[in-house]
Design an enzyme around this catalytic site. Structure first.
Site, PDB file in Angstrom:
ATOM      1  CB  ILE A 144       4.454  29.434  28.581  1.00 19.86           C
ATOM      2  CG1 ILE A 144       5.364  30.670  28.723  1.00 19.86           C
ATOM      3  CG2 ILE A 144       3.182  29.787  27.811  1.00 19.86           C
ATOM      4  CD1 ILE A 144       4.725  31.856  29.368  1.00 19.86           C
ATOM      5  CB  CYS A 145       3.766  24.104  28.823  1.00 20.36           C
ATOM      6  SG  CYS A 145       4.592  24.381  27.232  1.00 20.36           S
ATOM      7  CG  ASN A 146       2.377  24.356  35.402  1.00 22.50           C
ATOM      8  OD1 ASN A 146       1.905  23.287  35.765  1.00 22.50           O
ATOM      9  ND2 ASN A 146       2.332  25.444  36.157  1.00 22.50           N
TER      10      ASN A 146
END
Length: 210
Positions: A144-146
């Protein structure tokens, strides 16, 4: 200078996410020369970035700093690059809606990778000088962060906006380490000091470049 800063809800079975707590703390702060707006994002592919981009459209920030948890890291790590793929590794947890994408592009036709436009090296140097463990990271993963970092940078690219943006990973908090003592952690006040430091660095770098 207008800052839009985001954190995430808990995920992966954890009861807390330190970046959510950071958003709560930062929402009550006054920083001379900066207007701060915080937003808490869901840990859901696409929905997370859709929400952050919607906030960008309304707030029209000069700077976007997205924050996320990288449990297991020992330092605060501004990310250098986001890659155009979402991929759940075998044995890893799904997002909070149960999605498990494998080898899927985030944005078909967009670049393979997009670099942070935040002054990540100076941010790390300033945090280190203040006694805060920090280092530049060369992988934001494929979760999710990427996904969030890539989408906001791609949006800025496509809209040709003069917005500086990037992503910062934080370790587990001390509160989380109580349940898992072997997990590296930092106290939440140290993480908050790090976030304050990064805001100051970005303001100083932007004023110097102007």
């Amino acid at each position: 200078m207008k800052f839009l800063i985001s954190g995430f809800e808990p995920f992966g079975g954890d009861a807390v996410n330190p970046t959510g707590a950071l958003m709560e703390a930062l929402a009550h702060e006054v920083n001379e020369g900066a207007v701060l707006k915080t937003v808490l994002l869901p840990v859901n592919f696409d929905e997370c970035a859709d929400m952050l981009i919607a906030e960008m459209q309304v707030f029209q920030p000069d700077i976007v700093i997205a924050c996320g948890l990288a449990k297991g890291r020992t330092a605060i790590t501004p990310e250098r690059i986001a890659i155009n793929v979402k991929d759940i590794l075998p044995g890893s947890y799904a997002d909070n809606q149960g999605q498990r994408p494998v080898d899927e592009p985030i944005a078909a036709g967009s670049p393979d990778g997009l670099f942070s436009t935040l002054p990540i090296r100076t941010m790390v140097n300033d945090m280190t000088a203040a006694g805060i463990p920090a280092t530049v990271s060369n992988t934001a993963g494929t979760y999710i962060c990427n996904n969030t970092m890539y989408r906001i940078l791609d949006y800025i690219r496509l809209q040709q906006l003069s917005v500086r943006a990037g992503f910062v990973h934080f370790p587990a908090s001390t509160e989380m380490a109580v349940q898992a003592p072997s997990v590296p952690s930092l106290p939440l006040p140290v993480m908050l000091d790090a976030l304050r430091s990064m805001i100051r660095t970005v303001m100083s770098e932007t004023e110097t470049s102007n």
